[in-house]
Design a protein around this motif. Structure first.
Motif, mmCIF file in Angstrom:
data_model
loop_
_atom_site.group_PDB
_atom_site.id
_atom_site.type_symbol
_atom_site.label_atom_id
_atom_site.label_comp_id
_atom_site.label_asym_id
_atom_site.label_seq_id
_atom_site.Cartn_x
_atom_site.Cartn_y
_atom_site.Cartn_z
ATOM 1 N N SER A 31 -1.373 -16.798 11.352
ATOM 2 C CA SER A 31 -1.095 -16.926 12.792
ATOM 3 C C SER A 31 -1.583 -18.263 13.349
ATOM 4 O O SER A 31 -0.965 -18.830 14.246
ATOM 5 N N ALA A 32 -2.702 -18.747 12.828
ATOM 6 C CA ALA A 32 -3.273 -20.011 13.301
ATOM 7 C C ALA A 32 -2.547 -21.227 12.731
ATOM 8 O O ALA A 32 -2.814 -22.353 13.139
ATOM 9 N N GLY A 107 0.596 -19.028 17.114
ATOM 10 C CA GLY A 107 0.089 -19.544 18.370
ATOM 11 C C GLY A 107 -1.056 -18.712 18.920
ATOM 12 O O GLY A 107 -1.653 -17.889 18.226
ATOM 13 N N PHE A 108 -1.362 -18.937 20.196
ATOM 14 C CA PHE A 108 -2.508 -18.300 20.840
ATOM 15 C C PHE A 108 -2.453 -16.777 20.752
ATOM 16 O O PHE A 108 -3.423 -16.131 20.363
ATOM 17 N N TRP A 109 -1.322 -16.181 21.118
ATOM 18 C CA TRP A 109 -1.236 -14.723 21.140
ATOM 19 C C TRP A 109 -1.239 -14.130 19.734
ATOM 20 O O TRP A 109 -1.719 -13.012 19.531
ATOM 21 N N VAL A 111 -3.031 -15.413 17.240
ATOM 22 C CA VAL A 111 -4.442 -15.495 16.851
ATOM 23 C C VAL A 111 -5.238 -14.399 17.557
ATOM 24 O O VAL A 111 -6.054 -13.707 16.937
ATOM 25 N N VAL A 112 -4.990 -14.207 18.848
ATOM 26 C CA VAL A 112 -5.695 -13.161 19.597
ATOM 27 C C VAL A 112 -5.407 -11.791 18.995
ATOM 28 O O VAL A 112 -6.299 -10.946 18.898
ATOM 29 N N GLY A 113 -4.170 -11.577 18.567
ATOM 30 C CA GLY A 113 -3.793 -10.297 17.985
ATOM 31 C C GLY A 113 -4.485 -9.993 16.669
ATOM 32 O O GLY A 113 -4.623 -8.827 16.288
ATOM 33 N N GLU A 114 -4.928 -11.006 15.969
ATOM 34 C CA GLU A 114 -5.609 -10.815 14.686
ATOM 35 C C GLU A 114 -7.118 -10.974 14.772
ATOM 36 O O GLU A 114 -7.846 -10.439 13.952
ATOM 37 N N LEU A 115 -7.589 -11.694 15.766
ATOM 38 C CA LEU A 115 -9.007 -12.017 15.862
ATOM 39 C C LEU A 115 -9.898 -10.789 16.015
ATOM 40 O O LEU A 115 -10.985 -10.716 15.446
ATOM 41 N N ALA A 172 -7.851 -9.629 25.900
ATOM 42 C CA ALA A 172 -6.756 -10.614 26.012
ATOM 43 C C ALA A 172 -5.473 -10.076 25.434
ATOM 44 O O ALA A 172 -4.393 -10.295 25.989
ATOM 45 N N GLN A 173 -5.561 -9.333 24.342
ATOM 46 C CA GLN A 173 -4.366 -8.762 23.733
ATOM 47 C C GLN A 173 -3.726 -7.741 24.663
ATOM 48 O O GLN A 173 -2.508 -7.667 24.782
#
Length: 179
Positions: A31-32, A107-109, A111-115, A172-173
Protein backbone atom coordinates in the motif's frame (compact mmCIF):
# COMPACT_ATOMS: atom_id res chain seq x y z
CA UNK A 1 1.50 -26.67 35.61
CA UNK A 2 -0.08 -23.21 35.43
CA UNK A 3 3.22 -21.67 34.40
CA UNK A 4 3.79 -24.25 31.63
CA UNK A 5 0.27 -23.70 30.29
CA UNK A 6 0.90 -19.94 30.29
CA UNK A 7 4.12 -20.37 28.31
CA UNK A 8 2.45 -22.71 25.80
CA UNK A 9 -0.45 -20.28 25.29
CA UNK A 10 2.01 -17.39 25.00
CA UNK A 11 4.06 -19.18 22.34
CA UNK A 12 0.94 -20.08 20.32
CA UNK A 13 -0.32 -16.48 20.55
CA UNK A 14 3.12 -15.20 19.53
CA UNK A 15 3.19 -17.49 16.47
CA UNK A 16 -0.29 -16.41 15.36
CA UNK A 17 0.48 -12.71 15.96
CA UNK A 18 3.85 -13.08 14.23
CA UNK A 19 2.26 -14.62 11.13
CA UNK A 20 -0.41 -11.90 11.09
CA UNK A 21 2.29 -9.26 11.53
CA UNK A 22 4.31 -10.56 8.57
CA UNK A 23 1.31 -10.62 6.23
CA UNK A 24 0.00 -7.24 7.44
CA UNK A 25 3.46 -5.69 7.05
CA UNK A 26 3.70 -7.02 3.49
CA UNK A 27 0.27 -5.53 2.72
CA UNK A 28 1.33 -2.24 4.34
CA UNK A 29 4.51 -2.15 2.24
CA UNK A 30 2.47 -2.78 -0.91
CA UNK A 31 0.00 0.00 0.00
CA UNK A 32 2.88 2.38 0.77
CA UNK A 33 4.42 1.73 -2.63
CA UNK A 34 7.56 -0.05 -1.44
CA UNK A 35 7.09 -2.68 -4.15
CA UNK A 36 4.52 -3.71 -6.73
CA UNK A 37 3.03 -2.34 -9.92
CA UNK A 38 1.09 0.93 -9.63
CA UNK A 39 -2.25 1.20 -11.33
CA UNK A 40 -5.97 1.74 -10.94
CA UNK A 41 -8.64 -0.60 -9.65
CA UNK A 42 -12.11 -0.11 -11.13
CA UNK A 43 -14.89 -1.62 -9.06
CA UNK A 44 -17.40 -3.68 -11.01
CA UNK A 45 -19.58 -4.61 -8.05
CA UNK A 46 -19.35 -5.07 -4.29
CA UNK A 47 -21.54 -7.14 -2.02
CA UNK A 48 -21.86 -7.74 1.71
CA UNK A 49 -20.72 -11.25 2.67
CA UNK A 50 -22.17 -11.02 6.21
CA UNK A 51 -25.72 -12.33 6.04
CA UNK A 52 -26.62 -10.88 9.46
CA UNK A 53 -25.89 -7.32 8.22
CA UNK A 54 -24.57 -6.46 11.70
CA UNK A 55 -20.88 -6.51 10.78
CA UNK A 56 -20.60 -5.61 7.12
CA UNK A 57 -17.77 -7.33 5.31
CA UNK A 58 -17.52 -6.50 1.61
CA UNK A 59 -16.09 -8.42 -1.30
CA UNK A 60 -15.59 -6.58 -4.59
CA UNK A 61 -15.07 -7.65 -8.18
CA UNK A 62 -13.36 -5.41 -10.67
CA UNK A 63 -10.42 -4.80 -12.96
CA UNK A 64 -6.88 -3.66 -12.19
CA UNK A 65 -5.17 -1.70 -14.97
CA UNK A 66 -1.43 -0.95 -14.61
CA UNK A 67 -0.38 2.68 -15.05
CA UNK A 68 0.14 3.39 -18.74
CA UNK A 69 -1.80 0.25 -19.67
CA UNK A 70 -4.80 -0.10 -21.93
CA UNK A 71 -8.14 -1.72 -21.10
CA UNK A 72 -6.78 -4.85 -22.78
CA UNK A 73 -4.08 -5.01 -20.06
CA UNK A 74 -6.69 -5.05 -17.28
CA UNK A 75 -6.69 -8.03 -14.90
CA UNK A 76 -9.97 -9.20 -13.34
CA UNK A 77 -9.47 -9.30 -9.55
CA UNK A 78 -11.72 -10.38 -6.67
CA UNK A 79 -10.97 -8.33 -3.53
CA UNK A 80 -12.02 -9.94 -0.25
CA UNK A 81 -12.56 -8.22 3.07
CA UNK A 82 -12.30 -4.69 1.66
CA UNK A 83 -14.00 -3.03 4.63
CA UNK A 84 -15.70 -0.61 2.22
CA UNK A 85 -18.80 -0.83 0.06
CA UNK A 86 -17.35 0.92 -2.96
CA UNK A 87 -19.97 2.22 -5.40
CA UNK A 88 -20.11 0.33 -8.69
CA UNK A 89 -17.83 1.95 -11.26
CA UNK A 90 -15.67 3.78 -8.69
CA UNK A 91 -11.91 3.82 -9.17
CA UNK A 92 -9.01 4.13 -6.76
CA UNK A 93 -5.22 3.98 -6.90
CA UNK A 94 -3.93 0.50 -6.21
CA UNK A 95 -0.77 -1.56 -6.40
CA UNK A 96 -0.44 -5.08 -7.70
CA UNK A 97 1.81 -7.39 -5.72
CA UNK A 98 4.05 -10.18 -6.91
CA UNK A 99 1.05 -12.40 -7.65
CA UNK A 100 -1.32 -10.89 -10.23
CA UNK A 101 -4.36 -11.39 -7.96
CA UNK A 102 -2.79 -9.48 -5.03
CA UNK A 103 -4.12 -5.93 -5.07
CA UNK A 104 -3.94 -3.34 -2.27
CA UNK A 105 -5.36 0.16 -2.19
CA UNK A 106 -2.43 2.58 -2.48
CA UNK A 107 -1.75 5.95 -0.97
CA UNK A 108 -2.80 7.43 2.36
CA UNK A 109 -6.06 5.50 2.77
CA UNK A 110 -4.42 2.23 1.78
CA UNK A 111 -1.71 2.72 4.40
CA UNK A 112 -4.29 3.69 7.04
CA UNK A 113 -6.28 0.57 6.20
CA UNK A 114 -3.29 -1.66 6.91
CA UNK A 115 -1.55 0.26 9.68
CA UNK A 116 -3.96 -0.72 12.45
CA UNK A 117 -3.26 -4.41 11.83
CA UNK A 118 0.49 -3.92 12.15
CA UNK A 119 -0.03 -1.85 15.31
CA UNK A 120 -2.18 -4.55 16.94
CA UNK A 121 0.44 -7.20 16.11
CA UNK A 122 3.20 -5.06 17.62
CA UNK A 123 1.12 -4.53 20.77
CA UNK A 124 0.51 -8.27 21.17
CA UNK A 125 4.12 -9.26 20.48
CA UNK A 126 5.55 -6.50 22.70
CA UNK A 127 3.20 -7.39 25.57
CA UNK A 128 4.21 -11.05 25.30
CA UNK A 129 7.89 -10.10 25.19
CA UNK A 130 7.44 -7.86 28.24
CA UNK A 131 5.86 -10.74 30.16
CA UNK A 132 8.66 -13.10 29.14
CA UNK A 133 11.52 -10.69 29.95
CA UNK A 134 10.42 -9.02 33.18
CA UNK A 135 11.78 -10.59 36.35
CA UNK A 136 9.32 -12.52 38.49
CA UNK A 137 10.27 -10.64 41.65
CA UNK A 138 12.32 -7.50 42.08
CA UNK A 139 14.34 -7.26 45.25
CA UNK A 140 12.92 -4.47 47.43
CA UNK A 141 16.44 -3.60 48.60
CA UNK A 142 17.73 -2.62 45.16
CA UNK A 143 17.30 1.02 44.26
CA UNK A 144 18.44 0.41 40.71
CA UNK A 145 16.18 -1.79 38.51
CA UNK A 146 17.78 -4.95 37.14
CA UNK A 147 18.95 -5.23 33.53
CA UNK A 148 16.00 -7.55 32.84
CA UNK A 149 13.57 -4.98 34.21
CA UNK A 150 15.18 -2.21 32.13
CA UNK A 151 14.92 -4.39 28.99
CA UNK A 152 11.30 -5.22 29.77
CA UNK A 153 10.54 -1.52 30.24
CA UNK A 154 12.06 -0.71 26.84
CA UNK A 155 9.89 -3.37 25.21
CA UNK A 156 6.90 -1.93 27.05
CA UNK A 157 7.48 1.43 25.34
CA UNK A 158 6.57 -0.24 22.02
CA UNK A 159 3.11 -0.84 23.45
CA UNK A 160 2.83 2.83 24.42
CA UNK A 161 3.58 3.86 20.84
CA UNK A 162 1.66 1.14 18.97
CA UNK A 163 -1.64 1.52 20.86
CA UNK A 164 -2.25 5.17 19.85
CA UNK A 165 -1.04 4.50 16.29
CA UNK A 166 -3.49 1.61 15.97
CA UNK A 167 -6.37 3.59 17.49
CA UNK A 168 -5.74 6.62 15.30
CA UNK A 169 -5.53 4.39 12.24
CA UNK A 170 -8.87 2.74 13.10
CA UNK A 171 -10.51 6.15 13.65
CA UNK A 172 -9.11 7.49 10.37
CA UNK A 173 -10.25 4.38 8.53
CA UNK A 174 -13.78 4.78 9.90
CA UNK A 175 -13.84 8.43 8.82
CA UNK A 176 -12.45 7.92 5.33
CA UNK A 177 -14.51 9.06 2.38
CA UNK A 178 -15.45 6.46 -0.22
CA UNK A 179 -14.07 7.09 -3.71
Amino acid sequence: MKRVLGWVCGVVLALVAGFWCVTATADLALSAGVYGTPGTYKVGTCYDTDSSRKNSDYDCYGDFTPDGGTPADAVYVHLTDTGNDYPDGSEFDARQGIEPRTIQRAGFWGVVGELWQVAICVVILAALAYQAIKPRHESPHNREPSRRQKAADRVGYAVLVAVPVGLLSLIAQAAQPTP
